[in-house]
Design a protein around this motif. Structure first.
Motif, PDB file in Angstrom:
ATOM      1  N   GLY A  98     -22.833  20.380  32.259  1.00  0.00           N
ATOM      2  CA  GLY A  98     -22.855  18.941  32.463  1.00  0.00           C
ATOM      3  C   GLY A  98     -23.298  18.223  31.213  1.00  0.00           C
ATOM      4  N   MET A  99     -23.588  16.925  31.361  1.00  0.00           N
ATOM      5  CA  MET A  99     -23.926  16.083  30.221  1.00  0.00           C
ATOM      6  C   MET A  99     -25.045  15.105  30.568  1.00  0.00           C
ATOM      7  SD  MET A  99     -20.205  15.063  28.629  1.00  0.00           S
ATOM      8  CE  MET A  99     -19.132  16.317  27.910  1.00  0.00           C
ATOM      9  N   ALA A 100     -25.821  14.747  29.541  1.00  0.00           N
ATOM     10  CA  ALA A 100     -26.843  13.708  29.634  1.00  0.00           C
ATOM     11  C   ALA A 100     -26.514  12.646  28.587  1.00  0.00           C
ATOM     12  CB  ALA A 100     -28.230  14.282  29.396  1.00  0.00           C
ATOM     13  N   LEU A 101     -26.246  11.436  29.030  1.00  0.00           N
ATOM     14  CA  LEU A 101     -25.810  10.353  28.159  1.00  0.00           C
ATOM     15  C   LEU A 101     -26.921   9.325  28.024  1.00  0.00           C
ATOM     16  CD1 LEU A 101     -22.312   9.817  29.851  1.00  0.00           C
ATOM     17  CD2 LEU A 101     -22.957  11.532  28.129  1.00  0.00           C
ATOM     18  N   LEU A 102     -27.366   9.107  26.803  1.00  0.00           N
ATOM     19  CA  LEU A 102     -28.469   8.194  26.527  1.00  0.00           C
ATOM     20  C   LEU A 102     -27.912   6.915  25.913  1.00  0.00           C
ATOM     21  CD1 LEU A 102     -30.624  11.025  25.018  1.00  0.00           C
ATOM     22  CD2 LEU A 102     -30.916  10.037  27.299  1.00  0.00           C
ATOM     23  N   ASP A 103     -27.652   5.927  26.773  1.00  0.00           N
ATOM     24  CA  ASP A 103     -26.968   4.697  26.389  1.00  0.00           C
ATOM     25  C   ASP A 103     -25.814   5.041  25.455  1.00  0.00           C
ATOM     26  OD1 ASP A 103     -26.627   1.995  26.799  1.00  0.00           O
ATOM     27  OD2 ASP A 103     -27.812   1.415  25.060  1.00  0.00           O
ATOM     28  N   SER A 104     -24.903   5.836  25.983  1.00  0.00           N
ATOM     29  CA  SER A 104     -23.853   6.430  25.168  1.00  0.00           C
ATOM     30  C   SER A 104     -22.486   6.299  25.833  1.00  0.00           C
ATOM     31  CB  SER A 104     -24.179   7.905  24.889  1.00  0.00           C
ATOM     32  OG  SER A 104     -23.300   8.459  23.939  1.00  0.00           O
ATOM     33  N   VAL A 105     -22.193   5.089  26.324  1.00  0.00           N
ATOM     34  CA  VAL A 105     -20.862   4.761  26.831  1.00  0.00           C
ATOM     35  C   VAL A 105     -20.554   3.346  26.351  1.00  0.00           C
ATOM     36  CG1 VAL A 105     -19.340   4.718  28.834  1.00  0.00           C
ATOM     37  CG2 VAL A 105     -21.467   6.018  28.951  1.00  0.00           C
ATOM     38  N   PHE A 106     -19.551   3.205  25.500  1.00  0.00           N
ATOM     39  CA  PHE A 106     -19.230   1.871  24.985  1.00  0.00           C
ATOM     40  C   PHE A 106     -17.718   1.670  24.942  1.00  0.00           C
ATOM     41  CE2 PHE A 106     -23.467   2.677  23.319  1.00  0.00           C
ATOM     42  CZ  PHE A 106     -24.110   1.507  23.685  1.00  0.00           C
ATOM     43  N   ASP A 107     -17.290   0.514  25.454  1.00  0.00           N
ATOM     44  CA  ASP A 107     -15.868   0.180  25.511  1.00  0.00           C
ATOM     45  C   ASP A 107     -15.606  -1.147  24.831  1.00  0.00           C
ATOM     46  OD1 ASP A 107     -14.566   2.294  27.001  1.00  0.00           O
ATOM     47  OD2 ASP A 107     -15.704   1.622  28.738  1.00  0.00           O
ATOM     48  N   ALA A 108     -14.368  -1.319  24.425  1.00  0.00           N
ATOM     49  CA  ALA A 108     -13.937  -2.608  23.898  1.00  0.00           C
ATOM     50  C   ALA A 108     -13.952  -3.639  25.030  1.00  0.00           C
ATOM     51  CB  ALA A 108     -12.538  -2.485  23.311  1.00  0.00           C
ATOM     52  N   GLY A 109     -14.172  -4.888  24.669  1.00  0.00           N
ATOM     53  CA  GLY A 109     -14.165  -5.932  25.681  1.00  0.00           C
ATOM     54  C   GLY A 109     -15.073  -7.084  25.308  1.00  0.00           C
ATOM     55  N   ASN A 110     -15.123  -8.055  26.188  1.00  0.00           N
ATOM     56  CA  ASN A 110     -15.945  -9.244  25.985  1.00  0.00           C
ATOM     57  C   ASN A 110     -17.258  -9.067  26.742  1.00  0.00           C
ATOM     58  OD1 ASN A 110     -17.180 -11.763  26.041  1.00  0.00           O
ATOM     59  ND2 ASN A 110     -15.255 -12.883  26.278  1.00  0.00           N
ATOM     60  N   GLY A 134     -20.945  18.141  42.935  1.00  0.00           N
ATOM     61  CA  GLY A 134     -22.020  19.119  42.764  1.00  0.00           C
ATOM     62  C   GLY A 134     -21.660  20.333  41.947  1.00  0.00           C
ATOM     63  N   THR A 135     -20.463  20.371  41.363  1.00  0.00           N
ATOM     64  CA  THR A 135     -20.092  21.523  40.544  1.00  0.00           C
ATOM     65  C   THR A 135     -20.576  21.378  39.105  1.00  0.00           C
ATOM     66  OG1 THR A 135     -17.927  20.546  40.052  1.00  0.00           O
ATOM     67  CG2 THR A 135     -18.070  22.007  41.960  1.00  0.00           C
ATOM     68  N   LYS A 136     -20.866  20.155  38.682  1.00  0.00           N
ATOM     69  CA  LYS A 136     -21.431  19.862  37.363  1.00  0.00           C
ATOM     70  C   LYS A 136     -22.515  18.802  37.557  1.00  0.00           C
ATOM     71  CE  LYS A 136     -18.212  22.391  35.467  1.00  0.00           C
ATOM     72  NZ  LYS A 136     -18.525  23.712  34.876  1.00  0.00           N
ATOM     73  N   PHE A 137     -23.221  18.457  36.464  1.00  0.00           N
ATOM     74  CA  PHE A 137     -24.147  17.328  36.533  1.00  0.00           C
ATOM     75  C   PHE A 137     -23.773  16.304  35.477  1.00  0.00           C
ATOM     76  CE2 PHE A 137     -26.255  19.623  33.093  1.00  0.00           C
ATOM     77  CZ  PHE A 137     -26.701  18.601  32.264  1.00  0.00           C
ATOM     78  N   LEU A 138     -24.068  15.057  35.765  1.00  0.00           N
ATOM     79  CA  LEU A 138     -23.906  13.983  34.791  1.00  0.00           C
ATOM     80  C   LEU A 138     -25.004  12.965  35.037  1.00  0.00           C
ATOM     81  CD1 LEU A 138     -22.388  12.577  32.515  1.00  0.00           C
ATOM     82  CD2 LEU A 138     -20.839  11.584  34.216  1.00  0.00           C
ATOM     83  N   VAL A 139     -25.816  12.729  34.017  1.00  0.00           N
ATOM     84  CA  VAL A 139     -26.883  11.739  34.108  1.00  0.00           C
ATOM     85  C   VAL A 139     -26.712  10.775  32.943  1.00  0.00           C
ATOM     86  CG1 VAL A 139     -28.481  13.295  32.888  1.00  0.00           C
ATOM     87  CG2 VAL A 139     -29.382  11.341  34.166  1.00  0.00           C
ATOM     88  N   ALA A 140     -26.809   9.476  33.224  1.00  0.00           N
ATOM     89  CA  ALA A 140     -26.632   8.462  32.193  1.00  0.00           C
ATOM     90  C   ALA A 140     -27.750   7.444  32.273  1.00  0.00           C
ATOM     91  CB  ALA A 140     -25.279   7.766  32.357  1.00  0.00           C
ATOM     92  N   THR A 141     -28.229   7.015  31.112  1.00  0.00           N
ATOM     93  CA  THR A 141     -29.143   5.877  31.035  1.00  0.00           C
ATOM     94  C   THR A 141     -28.428   4.771  30.266  1.00  0.00           C
ATOM     95  OG1 THR A 141     -30.192   6.522  28.935  1.00  0.00           O
ATOM     96  CG2 THR A 141     -31.118   7.443  30.985  1.00  0.00           C
ATOM     97  N   THR A 142     -28.700   3.528  30.647  1.00  0.00           N
ATOM     98  CA  THR A 142     -28.007   2.419  29.984  1.00  0.00           C
ATOM     99  C   THR A 142     -28.953   1.260  29.710  1.00  0.00           C
ATOM    100  OG1 THR A 142     -27.350   1.389  32.093  1.00  0.00           O
ATOM    101  CG2 THR A 142     -25.811   2.971  31.110  1.00  0.00           C
ATOM    102  N   ALA A 143     -28.640   0.554  28.635  1.00  0.00           N
ATOM    103  CA  ALA A 143     -29.234  -0.747  28.351  1.00  0.00           C
ATOM    104  C   ALA A 143     -28.121  -1.784  28.461  1.00  0.00           C
ATOM    105  CB  ALA A 143     -29.855  -0.777  26.958  1.00  0.00           C
TER     106      ALA A 143
END
Length: 263
Positions: A98-110, A134-143
């Motif tokens: 799985g993955m742990a994302l630390l304010d690590s999702v960003f897309d184009a847009g307004n 439940g076959t993988k894990f994904l945790v994300a934190t966002t600002a």
């Protein structure tokens, strides 16, 4: 030995102390700046079969993916350019935990309106669906911060979160992950989100942690979610065994039940 790749403009600090519950976990930094850099890296690492993970292991950990135990990935900020690409490859996604994302999702847009020309990131969405099952894990934190030229992490992550057809519930974060004023949320079995912005706060205001401070959330999130997941049994092996046992019991019981009904 297990591997945890940490991608982005990152520094693995010597002060970070994670209890891996007796597992031998090696944190492997993949350092760079800018999502274009990490997207280009993913393209460079892609082999003839379209996979990225084998060459990532070879180049940065100096080992073969086949020679190690469990593999997880984490990213901060622009590191999403690599992780989303890895998660988008079915064989690579199958190999990782799985993955742990630390304010690590960003897309184009307004960022003022939240409007975006694109849908959720493909790799992250695929992994999110697996995590909900439940076959993988994904945790994300966002600002909820943005320089004004692209969506905030929160706005971008919501596109992934909202694409998962499961009911979100508010939960208490696993310790030592800190509480978030926007709450911690869960969908399905292993999809978690820490919303570190105050409800109703405008863009770039009301943050528990700035975007930069999410970098140093890494050891807390790893301890709370990654270490616990790596320490649990390998359900990829248990599930087929359980399925076989269920089928065997059904095959054994069904004739007996039919004989009972025919009395």
């Amino acid at each position: 030995m297990d591997l945890l790749f940490f991608a982005g403009p990152v520094v693995v600090r010597t002060s970070w102390d994670v209890n891996w519950f007796g597992r031998d976990v090696r944190v492997v930094p993949v350092v760079g700046a800018g999502s274009d850099t990490f997207r280009a890296l993913a393209a460079t690492l892609r082999d003839r079969d379209g996979r990225i993970l084998p060459q990532l292991c070879e180049r940065y950990a100096r080992v073969s993916c086949d020679s190690v135990g469990k593999i997880a990935l984490s990213s901060y900020s622009a590191g999403w350019g690599l992780l989303d690409a890895v998660a988008d490859v079915d064989a690579d996604r199958k190999r990782i935990e799985g993955m742990a994302l630390l304010d690590s999702v960003f897309d184009a847009g307004n960022p003022q309106t939240g409007e975006s020309p694109s849908g959720p990131k493909s790799g992250y969405r695929k992994l999110a669906l697996d995590a909900a099952q439940g076959t993988k894990f994904l945790v994300a934190t966002t600002a909820n911060t943005s320089p004004g030229t692209f969506l905030s992490g929160r706005q971008s992550w919501l596109k992934v979160w909202d694409s998962v057809p499961a009911r979100g519930v508010r939960v208490v974060p696993k310790p030592p992950a800190p509480a978030a004023s926007g709450g911690w949320h869960q969908k399905g079995a292993a999809l978690w989100w820490g919303d570190y912005s105050q409800p109703g706060a405008s863009l770039n205001q009301g943050q528990d942690y700035t975007h930069q401070q999410h970098h140093d959330l890494a050891p807390l999130i790893w301890q709370a979610y990654v270490a616990r997941w790596l320490n649990q049994p390998n359900y990829a092996l248990i599930t087929p065994i359980w399925t076989l046992l269920s089928l065997a019991s059904t095959a054994w019981l069904t004739p007996k039940f039919e004989r009972y009904l025919s009395r």
